[in-house]
Design a protein around this motif. Structure first.
Motif, PDB file in Angstrom:
ATOM      1  N   TRP A 123     -16.143 -38.846  -0.234  1.00 50.11           N
ATOM      2  CA  TRP A 123     -15.023 -38.301   0.082  1.00 50.11           C
ATOM      3  C   TRP A 123     -14.896 -37.004   1.118  1.00 50.11           C
ATOM      4  O   TRP A 123     -13.931 -36.875   1.576  1.00 50.11           O
ATOM      5  CB  TRP A 123     -14.521 -37.933  -1.439  1.00 50.11           C
ATOM      6  CG  TRP A 123     -13.010 -37.371  -1.164  1.00 50.11           C
ATOM      7  CD1 TRP A 123     -11.889 -38.130  -1.192  1.00 50.11           C
ATOM      8  CD2 TRP A 123     -12.693 -36.116  -0.975  1.00 50.11           C
ATOM      9  NE1 TRP A 123     -10.840 -37.119  -0.853  1.00 50.11           N
ATOM     10  CE2 TRP A 123     -11.470 -35.796  -0.973  1.00 50.11           C
ATOM     11  CE3 TRP A 123     -13.436 -34.827  -0.922  1.00 50.11           C
ATOM     12  CZ2 TRP A 123     -10.648 -34.653  -0.769  1.00 50.11           C
ATOM     13  CZ3 TRP A 123     -12.885 -33.675  -0.748  1.00 50.11           C
ATOM     14  CH2 TRP A 123     -11.478 -33.633  -0.803  1.00 50.11           C
ATOM     15  N   TYR A 124     -16.030 -36.590   0.852  1.00 56.83           N
ATOM     16  CA  TYR A 124     -16.157 -35.066   1.625  1.00 56.83           C
ATOM     17  C   TYR A 124     -16.316 -35.515   3.184  1.00 56.83           C
ATOM     18  O   TYR A 124     -15.476 -34.884   4.118  1.00 56.83           O
ATOM     19  CB  TYR A 124     -17.250 -34.318   1.342  1.00 56.83           C
ATOM     20  CG  TYR A 124     -17.187 -32.875   1.860  1.00 56.83           C
ATOM     21  CD1 TYR A 124     -16.309 -31.914   1.648  1.00 56.83           C
ATOM     22  CD2 TYR A 124     -18.285 -32.609   3.009  1.00 56.83           C
ATOM     23  CE1 TYR A 124     -16.164 -30.697   2.528  1.00 56.83           C
ATOM     24  CE2 TYR A 124     -18.339 -31.671   3.571  1.00 56.83           C
ATOM     25  CZ  TYR A 124     -17.301 -30.536   3.569  1.00 56.83           C
ATOM     26  OH  TYR A 124     -17.373 -29.267   4.030  1.00 56.83           O
ATOM     27  N   ASP A 125     -16.936 -36.550   3.529  1.00 57.06           N
ATOM     28  CA  ASP A 125     -17.196 -36.913   4.840  1.00 57.06           C
ATOM     29  C   ASP A 125     -15.755 -37.312   5.250  1.00 57.06           C
ATOM     30  O   ASP A 125     -15.479 -37.084   6.656  1.00 57.06           O
ATOM     31  CB  ASP A 125     -18.289 -38.081   5.030  1.00 57.06           C
ATOM     32  CG  ASP A 125     -19.733 -37.500   4.772  1.00 57.06           C
ATOM     33  OD1 ASP A 125     -19.769 -36.190   4.833  1.00 57.06           O
ATOM     34  OD2 ASP A 125     -20.497 -38.285   4.559  1.00 57.06           O
ATOM     35  N   ASP A 126     -14.898 -38.338   4.573  1.00 55.77           N
ATOM     36  CA  ASP A 126     -13.810 -38.727   4.835  1.00 55.77           C
ATOM     37  C   ASP A 126     -12.732 -37.622   5.060  1.00 55.77           C
ATOM     38  O   ASP A 126     -12.029 -37.496   6.146  1.00 55.77           O
ATOM     39  CB  ASP A 126     -13.151 -39.713   3.646  1.00 55.77           C
ATOM     40  CG  ASP A 126     -11.974 -40.136   4.219  1.00 55.77           C
ATOM     41  OD1 ASP A 126     -11.686 -40.815   5.342  1.00 55.77           O
ATOM     42  OD2 ASP A 126     -11.019 -40.166   3.518  1.00 55.77           O
ATOM     43  N   TRP A 127     -12.846 -36.607   4.226  1.00 55.89           N
ATOM     44  CA  TRP A 127     -12.101 -35.427   4.336  1.00 55.89           C
ATOM     45  C   TRP A 127     -12.165 -34.466   5.478  1.00 55.89           C
ATOM     46  O   TRP A 127     -11.254 -34.408   6.173  1.00 55.89           O
ATOM     47  CB  TRP A 127     -12.078 -34.547   3.097  1.00 55.89           C
ATOM     48  CG  TRP A 127     -11.008 -33.287   3.204  1.00 55.89           C
ATOM     49  CD1 TRP A 127     -11.358 -32.112   3.416  1.00 55.89           C
ATOM     50  CD2 TRP A 127      -9.742 -33.215   2.863  1.00 55.89           C
ATOM     51  NE1 TRP A 127     -10.456 -31.263   3.348  1.00 55.89           N
ATOM     52  CE2 TRP A 127      -9.111 -32.003   3.092  1.00 55.89           C
ATOM     53  CE3 TRP A 127      -8.791 -34.121   2.257  1.00 55.89           C
ATOM     54  CZ2 TRP A 127      -8.190 -31.860   2.464  1.00 55.89           C
ATOM     55  CZ3 TRP A 127      -7.613 -33.962   2.113  1.00 55.89           C
ATOM     56  CH2 TRP A 127      -6.978 -32.439   2.246  1.00 55.89           C
ATOM     57  N   GLN A 128     -13.364 -34.465   6.056  1.00 57.00           N
ATOM     58  CA  GLN A 128     -13.622 -33.945   7.118  1.00 57.00           C
ATOM     59  C   GLN A 128     -13.044 -34.279   8.572  1.00 57.00           C
ATOM     60  O   GLN A 128     -12.776 -33.721   9.545  1.00 57.00           O
ATOM     61  CB  GLN A 128     -15.251 -33.838   7.349  1.00 57.00           C
ATOM     62  CG  GLN A 128     -15.727 -32.530   6.484  1.00 57.00           C
ATOM     63  CD  GLN A 128     -17.295 -32.560   6.682  1.00 57.00           C
ATOM     64  OE1 GLN A 128     -17.879 -33.306   7.079  1.00 57.00           O
ATOM     65  NE2 GLN A 128     -17.614 -31.411   6.520  1.00 57.00           N
ATOM     66  N   TYR A 129     -12.986 -35.895   8.447  1.00 57.52           N
ATOM     67  CA  TYR A 129     -12.577 -36.410   9.757  1.00 57.52           C
ATOM     68  C   TYR A 129     -11.157 -37.132   9.822  1.00 57.52           C
ATOM     69  O   TYR A 129     -10.594 -37.720  10.914  1.00 57.52           O
ATOM     70  CB  TYR A 129     -13.652 -37.410  10.347  1.00 57.52           C
ATOM     71  CG  TYR A 129     -15.078 -36.892  10.206  1.00 57.52           C
ATOM     72  CD1 TYR A 129     -15.273 -36.029  11.499  1.00 57.52           C
ATOM     73  CD2 TYR A 129     -16.082 -36.876   9.551  1.00 57.52           C
ATOM     74  CE1 TYR A 129     -16.511 -35.388  11.814  1.00 57.52           C
ATOM     75  CE2 TYR A 129     -17.331 -36.320   9.750  1.00 57.52           C
ATOM     76  CZ  TYR A 129     -17.371 -35.655  10.983  1.00 57.52           C
ATOM     77  OH  TYR A 129     -18.678 -35.021  11.107  1.00 57.52           O
ATOM     78  N   VAL A 130     -10.606 -36.783   8.540  1.00 63.32           N
ATOM     79  CA  VAL A 130      -9.211 -37.752   8.518  1.00 63.32           C
ATOM     80  C   VAL A 130      -8.162 -37.006   9.351  1.00 63.32           C
ATOM     81  O   VAL A 130      -8.192 -35.462   9.433  1.00 63.32           O
ATOM     82  CB  VAL A 130      -8.862 -37.932   6.949  1.00 63.32           C
ATOM     83  CG1 VAL A 130      -8.412 -36.507   6.270  1.00 63.32           C
ATOM     84  CG2 VAL A 130      -7.727 -38.741   6.868  1.00 63.32           C
ATOM     85  N   ALA A 131      -7.239 -37.529  10.028  1.00 64.31           N
ATOM     86  CA  ALA A 131      -6.230 -36.866  10.579  1.00 64.31           C
ATOM     87  C   ALA A 131      -5.362 -36.224   9.840  1.00 64.31           C
ATOM     88  O   ALA A 131      -5.091 -36.767   8.366  1.00 64.31           O
ATOM     89  CB  ALA A 131      -5.400 -38.046  11.358  1.00 64.31           C
ATOM     90  N   GLU A 132      -4.858 -35.300  10.228  1.00 69.57           N
ATOM     91  CA  GLU A 132      -3.735 -34.336   9.246  1.00 69.57           C
ATOM     92  C   GLU A 132      -2.708 -35.152   8.739  1.00 69.57           C
ATOM     93  O   GLU A 132      -2.399 -35.048   7.541  1.00 69.57           O
ATOM     94  CB  GLU A 132      -3.275 -33.335  10.254  1.00 69.57           C
ATOM     95  CG  GLU A 132      -4.152 -32.232  10.484  1.00 69.57           C
ATOM     96  CD  GLU A 132      -4.481 -31.393   8.987  1.00 69.57           C
ATOM     97  OE1 GLU A 132      -3.558 -31.052   8.349  1.00 69.57           O
ATOM     98  OE2 GLU A 132      -5.743 -31.084   9.109  1.00 69.57           O
ATOM     99  N   TYR A 133      -1.993 -36.303   9.179  1.00 68.37           N
ATOM    100  CA  TYR A 133      -0.937 -36.855   8.700  1.00 68.37           C
ATOM    101  C   TYR A 133      -1.622 -38.001   7.592  1.00 68.37           C
ATOM    102  O   TYR A 133      -0.561 -38.506   6.993  1.00 68.37           O
ATOM    103  CB  TYR A 133      -0.126 -37.934   9.736  1.00 68.37           C
ATOM    104  CG  TYR A 133      -1.167 -38.856  10.544  1.00 68.37           C
ATOM    105  CD1 TYR A 133      -1.039 -40.077  10.371  1.00 68.37           C
ATOM    106  CD2 TYR A 133      -1.717 -38.279  11.702  1.00 68.37           C
ATOM    107  CE1 TYR A 133      -1.631 -40.964  11.042  1.00 68.37           C
ATOM    108  CE2 TYR A 133      -2.315 -39.083  12.642  1.00 68.37           C
ATOM    109  CZ  TYR A 133      -2.359 -40.477  12.092  1.00 68.37           C
ATOM    110  OH  TYR A 133      -3.152 -41.521  13.018  1.00 68.37           O
ATOM    111  N   GLU A 134      -2.794 -37.936   7.765  1.00 68.55           N
ATOM    112  CA  GLU A 134      -3.276 -39.022   6.546  1.00 68.55           C
ATOM    113  C   GLU A 134      -4.039 -38.350   5.310  1.00 68.55           C
ATOM    114  O   GLU A 134      -4.792 -38.839   4.691  1.00 68.55           O
ATOM    115  CB  GLU A 134      -4.377 -40.192   7.474  1.00 68.55           C
ATOM    116  CG  GLU A 134      -3.824 -40.827   8.052  1.00 68.55           C
ATOM    117  CD  GLU A 134      -4.535 -41.939   8.632  1.00 68.55           C
ATOM    118  OE1 GLU A 134      -6.063 -41.839   8.650  1.00 68.55           O
ATOM    119  OE2 GLU A 134      -4.188 -42.942   9.468  1.00 68.55           O
ATOM    120  N   ARG A 135      -3.870 -37.317   5.370  1.00 68.15           N
ATOM    121  CA  ARG A 135      -4.530 -36.384   4.248  1.00 68.15           C
ATOM    122  C   ARG A 135      -3.931 -36.546   2.952  1.00 68.15           C
ATOM    123  O   ARG A 135      -4.870 -36.496   2.029  1.00 68.15           O
ATOM    124  CB  ARG A 135      -4.154 -34.585   4.432  1.00 68.15           C
ATOM    125  CG  ARG A 135      -5.073 -34.208   5.818  1.00 68.15           C
ATOM    126  CD  ARG A 135      -6.376 -33.836   5.045  1.00 68.15           C
ATOM    127  NE  ARG A 135      -7.420 -33.454   6.223  1.00 68.15           N
ATOM    128  CZ  ARG A 135      -8.164 -32.400   6.401  1.00 68.15           C
ATOM    129  NH1 ARG A 135      -8.057 -31.347   5.566  1.00 68.15           N
ATOM    130  NH2 ARG A 135      -9.077 -32.320   7.538  1.00 68.15           N
TER     131      ARG A 135
END
Length: 165
Positions: free
Chosen positions: A118-130
């Motif tokens: 989850w943390y890895d995903d959070w770091q690279y996810v686009a702002e509109y997909e947070r």
């Protein structure tokens, strides 16, 4: 002989069961409403709810994790019944604690892996997909919740379901 369950553990278990039940029912209701609305909108109005498919996928996970936690408390979780056939009935109860402890350890490991993922995903996810990453917190939270239920079952087993593991 297992020690008696302290009052705070009983209170914690009842609170967890109430929370798990509320969250499972609410998630299922939201899922049914969302999917039903999506079907009606698509078939009758050639329209739909934006991101409904993503939201419904996460709601399935919410129902699954909270339902699994309830199943653990009711001794209705998936278990290896082949052992129940091979082991004498009076020895089955003795196996419950170690098997619950092993299950708790597996869930803790899965919690740790889910947190890292989850943390890895959070770091690279686009702002509109947070928003979808926030919903994805159910995975580490769910495995953590299952860990707590298994640990409570290992530390304070009850005798409601003597014939099964």
């Amino acid at each position: 002989m297992p020690m008696a369950e302290p009052a705070w553990v009983t209170s914690l278990r009842h609170s967890l069961v109430r929370l798990d039940g509320f969250m499972a029912c609410t998630s299922l209701l939201l899922l049914l409403l969302l999917v039903g609305a999506q079907v009606v909108l698509r078939n009758l109005f050639d329209s739909g709810i934006p991101h409904a498919d993503i939201l419904s996928r996460y709601l399935v996970l919410y129902v699954t994790f909270f339902g699994a936690a309830l199943a653990i408390e009711e001794h209705r979780h998936i278990r290896i019944d082949v052992l129940a056939v091979l082991v004498e009935p009076h020895r089955l109860h003795a196996l419950r604690r170690p098997l619950y402890l092993i299950s708790a350890i597996v869930c803790v490991i899965l919690t740790w892996a889910a947190v890292r993922f989850w943390y890895d995903d959070w770091q690279y996810v686009a702002e509109y997909e947070r928003w979808s990453s926030i919903l994805a917190l159910i995975t580490p939270f769910g495995f953590g919740l299952l860990s707590v239920h298994f640990l409570l079952g290992a530390a304070f087993p009850d005798n409601r379901d003597e014939g099964h593991l």
